[in-house]
Write an enzyme that holds these catalytic residues in place. Sequence first.
Site, PDB file in Angstrom:
ATOM      1  N   ILE A 111       0.507  -1.324   0.191  1.00 27.52           N
ATOM      2  CA  ILE A 111       0.393   0.068  -0.078  1.00 27.52           C
ATOM      3  C   ILE A 111       0.683   0.856  -0.053  1.00 27.52           C
ATOM      4  O   ILE A 111       0.256   2.036   0.309  1.00 27.52           O
ATOM      5  CB  ILE A 111      -0.961  -0.216   1.377  1.00 27.52           C
ATOM      6  CG1 ILE A 111      -0.085   0.312   2.416  1.00 27.52           C
ATOM      7  CG2 ILE A 111      -2.116  -1.135   0.570  1.00 27.52           C
ATOM      8  CD1 ILE A 111      -1.171  -0.311   3.992  1.00 27.52           C
ATOM      9  N   GLY A 112       1.899   1.255  -0.235  1.00 29.70           N
ATOM     10  CA  GLY A 112       3.229   2.347  -0.611  1.00 29.70           C
ATOM     11  C   GLY A 112       4.134   2.009   0.883  1.00 29.70           C
ATOM     12  O   GLY A 112       4.664   2.874   0.601  1.00 29.70           O
TER      13      GLY A 112
ATOM     14  N   GLN B 127       8.486   5.940   5.876  1.00 31.48           N
ATOM     15  CA  GLN B 127       7.444   5.113   7.493  1.00 31.48           C
ATOM     16  C   GLN B 127       6.848   6.080   7.739  1.00 31.48           C
ATOM     17  O   GLN B 127       6.387   5.865   8.300  1.00 31.48           O
ATOM     18  CB  GLN B 127       7.628   3.754   7.618  1.00 31.48           C
ATOM     19  CG  GLN B 127       7.287   2.768   6.090  1.00 31.48           C
ATOM     20  CD  GLN B 127       5.626   2.836   6.005  1.00 31.48           C
ATOM     21  OE1 GLN B 127       4.339   3.167   6.648  1.00 31.48           O
ATOM     22  NE2 GLN B 127       5.720   3.210   4.484  1.00 31.48           N
TER      23      GLN B 127
ATOM     24  N   GLU C 298       3.139   1.805  11.564  1.00 28.51           N
ATOM     25  CA  GLU C 298       2.222   2.930  12.735  1.00 28.51           C
ATOM     26  C   GLU C 298       3.329   3.589  13.647  1.00 28.51           C
ATOM     27  O   GLU C 298       2.012   4.440  14.231  1.00 28.51           O
ATOM     28  CB  GLU C 298       1.099   1.666  13.243  1.00 28.51           C
ATOM     29  CG  GLU C 298       0.761   0.579  12.577  1.00 28.51           C
ATOM     30  CD  GLU C 298      -0.222   0.216  12.132  1.00 28.51           C
ATOM     31  OE1 GLU C 298      -0.255  -0.436  11.018  1.00 28.51           O
ATOM     32  OE2 GLU C 298      -1.090   0.622  11.952  1.00 28.51           O
TER      33      GLU C 298
END
Lengths: 743, 336
Positions: free
Chosen positions: A470-471, A643, A710
């Site tokens: 998703i990237g 990220q 995350e």
Amino acid sequence: MTKYVGKPISRVDGVAKVTGKAKYAAEFKSPDLLYGWVISSDIAKGAITHIHTADALQVPGVVQVFTHENRPGLAWFDLSYKDQDAPPGSPFRPLHDAEVKYSGQPIALVVAETFELARYAASLIRVEYKVEEHATDLHANLSKARDPKLGVASLLKPPPPKPRGDFEKAFSEAPVQVSAKYVHSAEHHNPMEMFATTVVYEKKGKLTIYDKTQGAPNSQLYVSQVFGLPFKDVRVISSYVGGGFGSGLRPQYQLFLAVLAARQLKRSVRVSLTRQQMFTFGHRPATVQHISLGALNDGTLTAIRHDAIAETSQFEDYTEIVVNWSGMLYPAPNTKLSYKLVPLDVYTPLDMRAPGGVTGVPALECAIDELAHQAGIDPVELRLKNYTDRDMNSDLPYSSKELRECFRQGAERFGWSNRNPTPRSTRRGHTLIGWGMATGIWDATQGPARAEAVLTVNGKLRVSSATADIGTGTYTIMTQIAADTLGMPIEDVLFKLGDSDMPLAPIQGGSWTAATVGSAVKVACEDLGKKLFKMAQKMKNSPFANAKPDDIFFADAHIRLKNDPAIAVSLREIVGQNGGRAVSETSTSTPDFLEQRKYARSVHSAAFVEVEVDEDFGTVRVTRAVTAVAGGRILNPKTARSQILGGMVWGISKALEEESVLDHQFGRFMNHSLAEYHVPVNADIQDLDVIFVDESDTIVNPLGVKGLGEIGIIAMPAAIANAVFLATGKRVRELPITLDKLL
Amino acid sequence: MNNFSYSRPEDLNSALGELTKREGAKFIAGGTNLLDLMKENIERPSHLIDINHLGLNTIEATADGGLRLGALVTNADTAYHENVVTHYPLLSQAILAGASAQLRNMATNGGNLFQRTRCYYFYDLATPCNKREPGSGCGALRGYNRIHAILGTSDQNSETACIATHPSDMCVALAALEAVVRVTGPAGERIIPFADFHRLPGNEPWRDNTINPGELVTAIDLPPKGFSTNFAYIKLRDRTSYAFALVSVAVALEIENNRILDARVALGGVAHKPWRKPEVEATLIGQPVSEANFQAVAEALIDGAKGYGHNTFKIELAKRAIVRALQQAAKLEPTA
Ligand SMILES: Cc1cc2nc3c(=O)[nH]c(=O)nc-3n(C[C@H](O)[C@H](O)[C@H](O)COP(=O)(O)OP(=O)(O)OC[C@H]3O[C@@H](n4cnc5c(N)ncnc54)[C@H](O)[C@@H]3O)c2cc1C
Ligand code: SF4
């Protein structure tokens, strides 16, 4: 041997993406393609009494209008509509009946020969409703809060642990006390790519489906169950995803509608949603949290209470882990945690980057800052004082936890020791300056997955698994792992994903793909290596005839003897022995549950932030931020840094800008465009710095990675709110901190 | 979006002729606002007349020493035009505070005047809106009105209520500079002082401005006085760039020996039109530059403001922005 793992390799899919070669779900064509346009409900609750489609159907080129009135019979049981990420309850079924359950609900699909015609015809459709009173206001309905229903989802998202010790007593006796309420708004994922599905209707009714999803197998499962089709007739492909953030964890309604239309019309159909419709399905739920902390004068925490109430829909109990973090981060002997839901007339919320984590942890970390301020202790020191190497909820040691190092390195890089601890006392002209910090924590999980490794006749390695990218950089890191495992040059390795025909992998979310799929890729390549070694042994005059697997290694596309690397056989030569066929191996990797069960496994971070606040206008700018991450082994510092940077930007967004605003008159999200749903622009982002501290972990998974999807976002909102407090002397406990809250 | 036809006339008369001839026709300039509204089914023109080729795309000096900005010059070309940068820096700054580089490259000066409100309800066909659908009610009045007006609103009668704002930055500067809008139409040419171009909602919230059907804006004239020494544009918004103003202030002062000779203060984001009160500005004339005077002006300009819940903060914010902008223009404050 790691030639590639741990190196800042550029994205292997980068060129395809920037040159437009990478195709997304709405870009696939088919000669007979029809286009669908979704009509959304205007009301939040009630029933459709009439839906006037005649005018639309008369437009030349309009093929059909699907509504609940002409929808064909489909699967009857709730179970058939449950995807892999469905929470307990009864999943929403598009066009099921006349009932309207939320504003924006899809109530009809107009199908036409062109997209423009479908859109125009949709404007001719009139809908009459019987309107019922709706409830969409969490704050007005807090008294309806109740425990969530349990279900399979509760395995991955455990409810709060039982209370420890005696919170009430410990709190009332604590010399330092903090009690505060924290309010967060709903948010929508809004990935750049809008949701879309292109269904290609093949011979004999087979379907090839290009879907925007974070798990092609999940969409395949959903379609085959709902439409009663065998798996072999449903192939779902999702090679590229223009951002997901969790929105693609569940199949969205355009998939259902596109398949329905294709099957009924026996033609290929594409349905894509509008930006406004991106606000008509899952979202991060609005929450209200109460936190009470009790501590000794020296800052030692004795009591923690953390209660959260979140919204969900009337039909499913979406839950996330909001309060458990309080028991994991701090070893207070007396804790009491609770998590409740209020069902409202909205769509079911959905995991959104760091679901629950970036809700509960920021509230906790703001409260900890309030405590530090009251006790007159430096916030970093207070956290060190209450440091734990055990997760007190499960009473297990952490498999690794270099959070202390995050504090140390982050503080040093930021210059934290020069912090002025007095609120509203650092200024430059009209701007007030403040520094803040906070901790972040997220799970380091691994699931089972399968992968296939193939050595082609011309000596190239092809590896595949039905995961998604998703990237995050999945394509790249899997290529690195495969190349290193078989000692291949990276140019000769091709990793493919996003196809339900490939070996099964779970949906991509929760930062577990690197660990889960990475382990599967590693095992598949190792198994292929073993096979190749055996073949090499059987070759004529094989130099390995008497060698054991431990005696050899893979390098430069050769198998070599450890004690004499000059003795080697090339992989190409080995595959050449296979009668013109490739050599392949499909393997499954399963976490070592027995070993993992003995530990708590988490990734940690610390964020340090400087803000400038205009004293008259309340405008906040994050001028500098440092995040230090303890994330296990870093497979690729470049994609890893991306990220974390993305997470930090989103943290700024959540702290200062982002919110989906419901108008309770209409039960409808009103700022449904990217002009009014604010996320940071370049001008909002200044100096961001990322540190990865060394952390070695042999328990989390064979690769020692923890996942970074995350963790970058989690510490930021509290660090910013705490910095705003130091700058202004004002505690804003309601996010986002828009300028009006600081006037 | 409905089907529409399209034409690209090469001279003014044919453009005007087409507009009267074709029922439901509309001009299109940069299209940055109109096309969005068409996609949302808020505007449904039957025909689009592209006015980019009428020769209205030049910036020229006027006989009286002012500047004529062609209606079809882009916002970007206007903001970076040498004469504008030197003599009307207030206008240049206001334009550059708006939208994004890409939008400013397409958006035209004429189109900027006509851009419609950003009220969420105006954009959402599922909700009532008197501006979009006369008599249907005003969704914003008791709804989410963070970006809405605090001055000159219409809130008494539910069928005519409207608390929308005019969202432009450029127009706030043009109001302060007392520009003049040149219009041509079936009844010939006319000239509209900027203060009379936009209107308050009153009993007809569906009317944004005072232009007559069939008329076209050909140019905007700037008077010779550009206030290039003492000026300020402050825009407050929910992010640093690419967001509409919650409150904006354009200040233009003429100061000699610490005395104010001329003063203009225009506000954006607070009303259905750029907000000015010349009688309040006049109280500054002849006065020394002082913070107390500026405070008094801020109070008087905002006098009578009314909040509707989500936007009530604008009352205080606007006052503070006015004071800061006056201070900056008077160079009591460094500019941001
Ligand atoms: C995401 C976004 C953010 C934005 N942010 C800002 C901002 O921060 N500040 C700001 O000021 N603006 C902002 N804008 C608005 C932008 O400035 C306007 O859209 C633009 O100025 C309109 O000009 P245009 O030439 O594209 O007009 P068009 O869209 O072509 O036309 C708009 C209307 O004006 C009419 N019209 C155009 N020219 C003439 C003429 N000469 N005579 C008569 N009628 C005419 C058209 O018929 C149409 O009805 C933003 C826009 C967007 C989409
Ligand atoms: S404020 Fe004006 S534009 Fe907005 S809903 Fe009310 S009438 Fe419509």
